[in-house]
Design an enzyme around this catalytic site. Sequence first.
Site, mmCIF file in Angstrom:
data_model
loop_
_atom_site.group_PDB
_atom_site.id
_atom_site.type_symbol
_atom_site.label_atom_id
_atom_site.label_comp_id
_atom_site.label_asym_id
_atom_site.label_seq_id
_atom_site.Cartn_x
_atom_site.Cartn_y
_atom_site.Cartn_z
ATOM 1 C CG ASP A 1 0.358 -7.877 10.506
ATOM 2 O OD1 ASP A 1 0.722 -8.899 9.868
ATOM 3 O OD2 ASP A 1 0.468 -6.724 10.059
ATOM 4 C CB THR B 1 -1.734 7.183 -3.458
ATOM 5 O OG1 THR B 1 -1.192 5.846 -3.451
ATOM 6 C CG2 THR B 1 -0.790 8.093 -4.228
ATOM 7 N NE ARG C 1 -2.875 0.896 3.357
ATOM 8 C CZ ARG C 1 -3.722 1.478 4.183
ATOM 9 N NH1 ARG C 1 -4.916 1.818 3.777
ATOM 10 N NH2 ARG C 1 -3.397 1.668 5.432
ATOM 11 C CG ASP D 1 3.695 -8.485 12.138
ATOM 12 O OD1 ASP D 1 4.559 -8.555 11.243
ATOM 13 O OD2 ASP D 1 3.272 -7.410 12.603
HETATM 14 N N1 URA Z 1 -4.119 -7.659 7.609
HETATM 15 C C1 URA Z 1 -3.914 -8.388 8.725
HETATM 16 O O1 URA Z 1 -2.962 -9.152 8.801
HETATM 17 N N2 URA Z 1 -4.786 -8.246 9.744
HETATM 18 C C2 URA Z 1 -5.840 -7.433 9.685
HETATM 19 O O2 URA Z 1 -6.596 -7.358 10.654
HETATM 20 C C3 URA Z 1 -6.026 -6.669 8.509
HETATM 21 C C4 URA Z 1 -5.151 -6.808 7.496
#
Ligand code: URA
Length: 210
Positions: free
Chosen positions: A201, A109, A105, A204
């Site tokens: 995430d 923008t 991303r 992660d």
């Molecule tokens: N990407 C992720 O890993 N977790 C989210 O909650 C949103 C996007």
Amino acid sequence: MKNILHLIRHPVVQHKLSLMRKKTTSVTEFRALVSEVAMLMAYEVTRDLPLTQETIITPMERMRAPVLKGEKIVLVPILRAGMGLLDGMLRIFPSAKVAHIGIYRDHRTLEPVEYYFKASKTLRGRDLILLDPMLATGNSAVVAVDRLKGAKARSIRFMCLVAAPEGVRTFQKSHPDVPIYTAAVDRKLNSRGYILPGLGDAGDRIFGTL
Ligand code: URA
């Protein structure tokens, strides 16, 4: 196929997803779970793949037996979290081809930008399964499907574990013909684009980069 959202309610999938959601689940456990859930979901995601008949010889006699019709399927993980689903899918489809797509991303923008794409020369006529554990804003999935549609595949399916209602809407607006397979549709996105309650995430938690 039109605007199809397949919610996979299988109790074993739901149980394992709940374990993944827990903050206390370790990276080792999370990795194993994501792989197990991918394997279980593989059945649902490919439930309508066409079959053909082939003559085979069993130890007893000759028979006409059902086999998957057409070319090998292609798994398309969106880097990097989509890689977490790959191993489980490959256990069910060991001869599948794998295409990788990288999307980030742009911080200025906020638009998704493709930075990597590597697939076999032709995807024409194949069944593609796009993999990303989280359908959050939906923007990456939309861009990935835009790219894959140019390849004249026989079918495209999108598989995730957790979707946000916002992401489902965005995706279906752009690609009403691509079915979504998910184990949950959660409450909403927060202001940073994370799914609530979600599981944090996913990248992660899979790669231990917390
Ligand atoms: N990407 C992720 O890993 N977790 C989210 O909650 C949103 C996007």
